[in-house]
Design a protein around this motif. Sequence first.
Motif, PDB file in Angstrom:
ATOM      1  N   SER A 273     -32.618 -48.035  -2.283  1.00  0.00           N
ATOM      2  CA  SER A 273     -32.425 -49.381  -1.217  1.00  0.00           C
ATOM      3  C   SER A 273     -33.414 -50.364  -1.605  1.00  0.00           C
ATOM      4  O   SER A 273     -33.250 -51.612  -1.222  1.00  0.00           O
ATOM      5  CB  SER A 273     -32.701 -48.857   0.001  1.00  0.00           C
ATOM      6  OG  SER A 273     -33.778 -48.467   0.394  1.00  0.00           O
ATOM      7  N   PHE A 276     -31.307 -51.860  -4.943  1.00  0.00           N
ATOM      8  CA  PHE A 276     -29.775 -52.174  -4.865  1.00  0.00           C
ATOM      9  C   PHE A 276     -29.494 -52.527  -3.311  1.00  0.00           C
ATOM     10  O   PHE A 276     -30.274 -52.275  -2.444  1.00  0.00           O
ATOM     11  CB  PHE A 276     -28.884 -50.929  -5.142  1.00  0.00           C
ATOM     12  CG  PHE A 276     -29.108 -50.576  -6.646  1.00  0.00           C
ATOM     13  CD1 PHE A 276     -28.627 -51.300  -7.628  1.00  0.00           C
ATOM     14  CD2 PHE A 276     -29.898 -49.261  -7.051  1.00  0.00           C
ATOM     15  CE1 PHE A 276     -28.827 -50.872  -8.980  1.00  0.00           C
ATOM     16  CE2 PHE A 276     -29.732 -48.865  -8.250  1.00  0.00           C
ATOM     17  CZ  PHE A 276     -29.299 -49.635  -9.181  1.00  0.00           C
ATOM     18  N   LEU A 278     -25.421 -53.234  -1.052  1.00  0.00           N
ATOM     19  CA  LEU A 278     -24.051 -53.000  -1.125  1.00  0.00           C
ATOM     20  C   LEU A 278     -23.404 -54.307  -1.449  1.00  0.00           C
ATOM     21  O   LEU A 278     -23.777 -55.359  -1.391  1.00  0.00           O
ATOM     22  CB  LEU A 278     -23.546 -52.860   0.282  1.00  0.00           C
ATOM     23  CG  LEU A 278     -23.795 -51.322   0.828  1.00  0.00           C
ATOM     24  CD1 LEU A 278     -23.249 -51.379   2.285  1.00  0.00           C
ATOM     25  CD2 LEU A 278     -23.135 -50.456   0.237  1.00  0.00           C
ATOM     26  N   LEU A 295     -22.432 -50.569  -5.486  1.00  0.00           N
ATOM     27  CA  LEU A 295     -24.084 -51.234  -5.367  1.00  0.00           C
ATOM     28  C   LEU A 295     -24.176 -52.378  -6.117  1.00  0.00           C
ATOM     29  O   LEU A 295     -23.668 -52.528  -7.342  1.00  0.00           O
ATOM     30  CB  LEU A 295     -25.215 -50.304  -5.400  1.00  0.00           C
ATOM     31  CG  LEU A 295     -25.152 -48.986  -4.576  1.00  0.00           C
ATOM     32  CD1 LEU A 295     -25.981 -48.050  -5.199  1.00  0.00           C
ATOM     33  CD2 LEU A 295     -25.538 -49.336  -3.096  1.00  0.00           C
TER      34      LEU A 295
END
Length: 389
Positions: A273, A276, A278, A295
């Motif tokens: 996280s 990347f 969404l 991603l």
Amino acid sequence: MKYIDEFRDGDLARQIGARIAAEALPQRHYSFMEFCGGHTHAISRYGVLELLPPNVRMIHGPGCPVCVLPIGRIDLAIRLALERGAIVCTYGDTMRVPASDSLSLIRAKARGGDIRMVYSAADALAIARANPQREVVFFAIGFETTTPPTALAIRDAAREGLANFSVLCCHVLTPSAITHILESPEVRQLGTVPIDGFIGPAHVSIVIGSAPYDHFAEEYRKPVVIAGFEPLDVMQAILMLVRQVNEGRAHVENEFTRAVTPEGNLKAQALVSEVFELRPSFEWRGLGEVPYSALKIREAFATFDAERRFDLSYTPVADNKACECGAILRGVKKPTDCKIFGTVCTPENPVGSCMVSSEGACAAHYTYGRFRDIPIVAATAAATEEATP
Ligand code: SF4
């Protein structure tokens, strides 16, 4: 061999098979989807279907990373090598997936593209360090299992200030794909793909944990059993699913307790996280555009994003008309429903992506279909012999 042989014990497999046959109610049918290509491979390789009663059916899912890669994404990687002069690095199976204009990465290499097979994102990073005068692009594919190493490579490149390294990110997410399948007309309205439960992924779940599957169990009333990739793991998971269905339960159960925890690998999740975020939508082969199923690289690491660096734009490309990969990945058809299975399309000459990777449903059927009438112990021995140089 400890921790391998004991999960391939033929006698135990037969005992679990007998238990499944005894507990599966004769008046009903059970259909379970194995999401992961690793399970598809194990089911075919070890003759698991032969040990199941006729009213327990397994449906292949879309969990083979190479199989779900759409042609348009491979075209982007090929163009980077042939038209932009980049060194393109990727995993072995990806090299053979058919793309547009009768090309694949390996054929593009034969045409002069500098395309290199690597075993990890770290290998691609090493190639970038060794070739500072060249652009090096890592064509990153895969589910949550291969995402953390890509994130690590990007973070290392940022720390080193590596100016010639970037990633063409095609990492996809398992839970969104399962939701998409459960929302598909074939499952929800038409009933052509009856799914009573899922065998949940093994390696993916080591990273994300078992908690993300709670949603399916609660929202869609579908049991999920996370299982390892050995034949006894799969047999035990099927028995656990049959029991849940019989008892009217829809819970997430974990057969693969030797590796999977509810929370997963928190360190890997934090790394992913950090690098990347969404994507609003991503095209999957067979499933089409799936919202929030993949991603992309965060703005903070934009300089390592090949899509931005080379100003790439994605163009969807239709699959070969004869190929049924799309329907197979949705669980609507079986490999043997394809008219060119095993004739025009073989692992040596794959027409579609499902015939490329050993985790692809068509490749697994083609390679291990001959074991269908051989007991699991003999199949194991033959497979071991085959793997021995
Ligand atoms: S056999 Fe080949 S062409 Fe047919 S569905 Fe499988 S991969 Fe596609």
